[in-house]
Write an enzyme that holds these catalytic residues in place. Sequence first.
Site, PDB file in Angstrom:
ATOM      1  N   GLU A 180     -12.440 -10.000  -1.615  1.00 17.33           N
ATOM      2  CA  GLU A 180     -11.056  -9.941  -0.248  1.00 17.33           C
ATOM      3  C   GLU A 180     -10.560 -10.310   0.892  1.00 17.33           C
ATOM      4  O   GLU A 180     -10.912 -10.931   1.980  1.00 17.33           O
ATOM      5  CB  GLU A 180     -10.839  -8.526  -0.132  1.00 17.33           C
ATOM      6  CG  GLU A 180     -10.130  -7.209  -1.518  1.00 17.33           C
ATOM      7  CD  GLU A 180     -10.338  -5.923  -1.501  1.00 17.33           C
ATOM      8  OE1 GLU A 180      -9.138  -5.528   0.093  1.00 17.33           O
ATOM      9  OE2 GLU A 180     -10.116  -5.122  -1.911  1.00 17.33           O
ATOM     10  N   ASN A 228      -0.381  -9.046   3.274  1.00 14.58           N
ATOM     11  CA  ASN A 228      -0.734  -8.132   2.590  1.00 14.58           C
ATOM     12  C   ASN A 228      -1.762  -8.281   1.340  1.00 14.58           C
ATOM     13  O   ASN A 228      -1.345  -9.313   0.484  1.00 14.58           O
ATOM     14  CB  ASN A 228       0.640  -7.275   1.532  1.00 14.58           C
ATOM     15  CG  ASN A 228       0.044  -6.047   1.547  1.00 14.58           C
ATOM     16  OD1 ASN A 228      -1.125  -5.040   2.312  1.00 14.58           O
ATOM     17  ND2 ASN A 228      -0.902  -5.503   0.263  1.00 14.58           N
ATOM     18  N   ASP A 263       4.252  -4.647  -3.179  1.00 14.53           N
ATOM     19  CA  ASP A 263       3.518  -5.258  -4.201  1.00 14.53           C
ATOM     20  C   ASP A 263       3.699  -6.466  -5.058  1.00 14.53           C
ATOM     21  O   ASP A 263       3.524  -6.458  -5.988  1.00 14.53           O
ATOM     22  CB  ASP A 263       2.564  -4.736  -5.178  1.00 14.53           C
ATOM     23  CG  ASP A 263       1.511  -3.701  -3.713  1.00 14.53           C
ATOM     24  OD1 ASP A 263       1.364  -2.192  -4.261  1.00 14.53           O
ATOM     25  OD2 ASP A 263       1.372  -4.202  -2.716  1.00 14.53           O
ATOM     26  N   ILE A 323       4.778   2.085   3.706  1.00 19.57           N
ATOM     27  CA  ILE A 323       6.024   0.918   2.894  1.00 19.57           C
ATOM     28  C   ILE A 323       6.072   0.940   4.202  1.00 19.57           C
ATOM     29  O   ILE A 323       7.305   1.695   4.748  1.00 19.57           O
ATOM     30  CB  ILE A 323       6.743   1.827   2.101  1.00 19.57           C
ATOM     31  CG1 ILE A 323       5.406   2.303   0.825  1.00 19.57           C
ATOM     32  CG2 ILE A 323       7.913   0.933   1.693  1.00 19.57           C
ATOM     33  CD1 ILE A 323       4.749   1.298   0.158  1.00 19.57           C
ATOM     34  N   LEU A 324       6.836  -0.444   4.112  1.00 21.39           N
ATOM     35  CA  LEU A 324       7.677  -0.494   5.499  1.00 21.39           C
ATOM     36  C   LEU A 324       9.050  -1.022   5.138  1.00 21.39           C
ATOM     37  O   LEU A 324       9.003  -1.245   3.852  1.00 21.39           O
ATOM     38  CB  LEU A 324       6.632  -1.779   6.185  1.00 21.39           C
ATOM     39  CG  LEU A 324       5.500  -2.007   6.706  1.00 21.39           C
ATOM     40  CD1 LEU A 324       4.924  -3.780   7.313  1.00 21.39           C
ATOM     41  CD2 LEU A 324       5.669  -0.811   7.912  1.00 21.39           C
ATOM     42  N   HIS A 346      -3.825  -7.074  -1.692  1.00 24.31           N
ATOM     43  CA  HIS A 346      -3.773  -5.636  -2.581  1.00 24.31           C
ATOM     44  C   HIS A 346      -5.098  -5.809  -3.534  1.00 24.31           C
ATOM     45  O   HIS A 346      -5.228  -6.836  -3.822  1.00 24.31           O
ATOM     46  CB  HIS A 346      -2.302  -5.854  -3.625  1.00 24.31           C
ATOM     47  CG  HIS A 346      -2.199  -4.288  -4.758  1.00 24.31           C
ATOM     48  ND1 HIS A 346      -1.883  -3.324  -4.117  1.00 24.31           N
ATOM     49  CD2 HIS A 346      -2.575  -4.367  -6.031  1.00 24.31           C
ATOM     50  CE1 HIS A 346      -2.122  -2.663  -4.893  1.00 24.31           C
ATOM     51  NE2 HIS A 346      -2.630  -3.197  -6.232  1.00 24.31           N
TER      52      HIS A 346
END
Length: 203
Positions: free
Chosen positions: A173, A106, A144, A91-92, A108
């Site tokens: 993806e 990102n 997310d 987690i940033l 997911h």
Amino acid sequence: GTFVVLASGRGSNFQAILDRVSDGYIPAVCTALITDNPLAHAIERARAAGIPGEVVSFKSFSDKQAYETALIATIQKYNPDLVVLAGYMRILGSEIVRKYSGRMVNIHPSLLPSFTGLHAQEQAVNYGVKVAGCTVHFVTEDMDAGPVIIQRTVPVFENDDGDILSDRILVEEHKAFPQAIRLFFQGRLTIEGRVVKIDTNQA
Ligand code: GRF
């Protein structure tokens, strides 16, 4: 334009993106692979592509803040137009997310907002959904939950388990991520509130 990729493991999304840079579909250059995992296979992929691989290992810092500071410094060394999180498993912190607001994406492996967090594919199988998929989104401070850029769907079959569904989603993806990055560098993405609008006027 340039982008850096952050990855923690296998790097198949990283590879799919590199392949689409090579064939010109993504009108930009990847200038570095940054990982928190010295054993990430993504490092081999970067080496094969002649791209610098930077290891910023969480364990070699006294605390999360020191780690974040080092990570920001490493990213800023490349001064990218876009930061791509491709299977990056940390987690940033809010400082880095704010600094790259609107310039960090990102992927997911679920149709957000369903099934956030880890093992999203297994969550979908266990829930009994009939359609699953992946989401490419801008990164915000809430995990997310950022503005959605692209989603792609797959059917879920009765004998699926987490691994079978993961493989089916991964194919999508590898289409969705390059497409989102292409749109970004074509300047065709605008964020209105939490909705991403895609400019379809361009060729
Ligand atoms: C992908 O399924 C991605 O959606 C999730 O982690 C996985 C990374 O796979 N965040 P890879 O490293 O890109 O092969």
